[in-house]
Design a protein around this motif. Structure first.
Motif, PDB file in Angstrom:
ATOM      1  N   GLY A  14     -61.357  -8.377 -17.847  1.00 60.87           N
ATOM      2  CA  GLY A  14     -59.579  -9.155 -16.689  1.00 60.87           C
ATOM      3  C   GLY A  14     -58.972  -8.725 -18.054  1.00 60.87           C
ATOM      4  N   VAL A  15     -58.304  -7.733 -16.875  1.00 65.53           N
ATOM      5  CA  VAL A  15     -56.390  -7.548 -17.632  1.00 65.53           C
ATOM      6  C   VAL A  15     -55.351  -9.071 -17.174  1.00 65.53           C
ATOM      7  N   ASP A  16     -54.496  -9.118 -17.786  1.00 59.81           N
ATOM      8  CA  ASP A  16     -54.175 -10.402 -18.026  1.00 59.81           C
ATOM      9  C   ASP A  16     -52.211  -9.804 -17.190  1.00 59.81           C
ATOM     10  N   ASP A  23     -46.237 -21.099  -4.520  1.00 54.30           N
ATOM     11  CA  ASP A  23     -45.616 -22.299  -4.834  1.00 54.30           C
ATOM     12  C   ASP A  23     -44.322 -22.134  -6.017  1.00 54.30           C
ATOM     13  N   GLY A  24     -43.186 -20.919  -6.104  1.00 52.79           N
ATOM     14  CA  GLY A  24     -42.162 -20.440  -6.686  1.00 52.79           C
ATOM     15  C   GLY A  24     -41.956 -20.310  -7.878  1.00 52.79           C
ATOM     16  N   ASN A  25     -43.293 -20.204  -8.342  1.00 52.28           N
ATOM     17  CA  ASN A  25     -43.592 -20.294  -9.944  1.00 52.28           C
ATOM     18  C   ASN A  25     -44.737 -19.152 -10.134  1.00 52.28           C
ATOM     19  N   GLU A  26     -43.976 -18.673 -11.809  1.00 51.12           N
ATOM     20  CA  GLU A  26     -44.531 -17.490 -12.195  1.00 51.12           C
ATOM     21  C   GLU A  26     -46.197 -17.983 -13.167  1.00 51.12           C
ATOM     22  N   HIS A  27     -46.861 -17.392 -12.506  1.00 52.41           N
ATOM     23  CA  HIS A  27     -48.995 -17.559 -13.330  1.00 52.41           C
ATOM     24  C   HIS A  27     -49.354 -16.553 -14.074  1.00 52.41           C
ATOM     25  N   GLN A  28     -49.860 -16.671 -14.804  1.00 48.12           N
ATOM     26  CA  GLN A  28     -50.270 -15.881 -16.568  1.00 48.12           C
ATOM     27  C   GLN A  28     -51.893 -15.813 -16.074  1.00 48.12           C
ATOM     28  N   LEU A  29     -52.559 -15.490 -15.324  1.00 46.74           N
ATOM     29  CA  LEU A  29     -53.688 -15.292 -14.735  1.00 46.74           C
ATOM     30  C   LEU A  29     -54.715 -15.764 -16.235  1.00 46.74           C
ATOM     31  N   SER A  30     -54.987 -15.430 -17.764  1.00 47.53           N
ATOM     32  CA  SER A  30     -54.863 -16.091 -18.366  1.00 47.53           C
ATOM     33  C   SER A  30     -55.291 -17.803 -18.338  1.00 47.53           C
ATOM     34  N   GLU A  31     -53.501 -17.772 -17.573  1.00 41.28           N
ATOM     35  CA  GLU A  31     -53.409 -19.926 -18.116  1.00 41.28           C
ATOM     36  C   GLU A  31     -54.515 -20.153 -16.820  1.00 41.28           C
ATOM     37  N   ASP A 108     -46.225  -4.706  -6.314  1.00 43.62           N
ATOM     38  CA  ASP A 108     -46.170  -3.199  -7.181  1.00 43.62           C
ATOM     39  C   ASP A 108     -47.782  -2.422  -7.455  1.00 43.62           C
ATOM     40  N   GLN A 109     -48.483  -3.847  -7.109  1.00 41.04           N
ATOM     41  CA  GLN A 109     -49.941  -2.839  -6.966  1.00 41.04           C
ATOM     42  C   GLN A 109     -50.845  -2.218  -8.051  1.00 41.04           C
ATOM     43  N   SER A 110     -49.535  -2.876  -9.373  1.00 42.23           N
ATOM     44  CA  SER A 110     -50.480  -3.050 -10.276  1.00 42.23           C
ATOM     45  C   SER A 110     -51.558  -2.859 -11.673  1.00 42.23           C
ATOM     46  N   ILE A 111     -51.717  -5.144 -10.560  1.00 42.03           N
ATOM     47  CA  ILE A 111     -52.800  -5.600 -11.068  1.00 42.03           C
ATOM     48  C   ILE A 111     -53.832  -4.962 -10.010  1.00 42.03           C
ATOM     49  N   ALA A 112     -54.176  -4.342  -8.656  1.00 45.47           N
ATOM     50  CA  ALA A 112     -54.944  -4.196  -7.624  1.00 45.47           C
ATOM     51  C   ALA A 112     -55.127  -3.294  -8.421  1.00 45.47           C
ATOM     52  N   ARG A 113     -54.373  -2.113  -8.603  1.00 44.01           N
ATOM     53  CA  ARG A 113     -54.939  -0.808  -9.396  1.00 44.01           C
ATOM     54  C   ARG A 113     -55.326  -0.963 -10.734  1.00 44.01           C
ATOM     55  N   ALA A 114     -55.383  -1.726 -11.130  1.00 45.56           N
ATOM     56  CA  ALA A 114     -55.820  -2.765 -12.847  1.00 45.56           C
ATOM     57  C   ALA A 114     -57.163  -2.624 -12.989  1.00 45.56           C
ATOM     58  N   TYR A 115     -57.892  -3.268 -12.061  1.00 49.44           N
ATOM     59  CA  TYR A 115     -59.038  -4.056 -11.536  1.00 49.44           C
ATOM     60  C   TYR A 115     -59.179  -3.115 -10.956  1.00 49.44           C
TER      61      TYR A 115
END
Length: 188
Positions: A14-16, A23-31, A108-115
């Motif tokens: 999986g791409v991180d 919720d107003g926060n940035e979320h890192q998938l791996s976390e 920017d749809q980059s994660i949908a494209r990466a997945y």
């Protein structure tokens, strides 16, 4: 016309990413990977397939937490062409459905494209090492919710992954509305 994603590419890493959440926060998938794995669900606000099962998605995310499985949802749709999928509407949708997991915006749809996400909903089930073990449906519902006693495909697969690290070899693909790409066409 409904879109159907390809079968599971077992072991795909999986791409991180770091994405803004409602919720107003940035979320890192791996976390959000738990000791039992992680579900990355591509959803949106306007799709009848998502609307039909959003209560079940929330239920399964809550139930999977008890098995050590994290859960995040990502909206990658073009919010200019589909204003119901705007970030402000995502915040409303999350509150309305009492989402207990991060609902993230892939502007920017980059994660949908990466997945290689194809439709909403599109579920990616990873083990604790972020290796893909499930790419299938939530249950047999389509654009309307099926009976309450439907087999819980995603939930059962993720419990198996949490216990063994490996997903079921037999999987039924999800089905839903195609991702709404900014260029107006499908991306492959």
């Amino acid at each position: 016309m409904a879109a159907v994603p390809p079968v599971c590419d077992f072991g795909w890493k999986g791409v991180d990413a770091i994405l803004p959440g409602v919720d107003g926060n940035e979320h890192q998938l791996s976390e959000h990977v738990g000791p039992g794995g992680l579900v990355v669900a591509f959803i949106c606000n306007h799709c009848p397939y998502v609307k039909a099962v959003i209560g079940r998605i929330v239920r399964d995310a809550n139930d999977l937490r008890g098995h050590g499985v994290g859960f995040v949802a990502i909206n990658s749709n073009d919010a200019v062409a589909y204003p119901e999928d705007s970030f402000a509407r995502m915040q409303e949708f999350s509150r309305e459905h009492r989402m207990s997991f991060p609902y993230l915006h892939d502007a920017d749809q980059s994660i949908a494209r990466a997945y290689g996400a194809v439709c909403t909903p599109d579920f990616f089930g990873f083990n604790a090492d972020m290796k893909l073990q499930y790419r299938g449906r939530l249950d047999a519902s389509r654009s309307t919710a099926g009976p309450e006693d439907l087999r819980r495909d995603l939930y059962e697969a993720m419990v198996q992954i949490a216990q063994s690290g490996e997903g079921p070899r037999e999987q039924v693909a999800s089905m839903g509305c195609s991702i709404k790409w900014k260029d107006g066409g499908d991306w492959a």
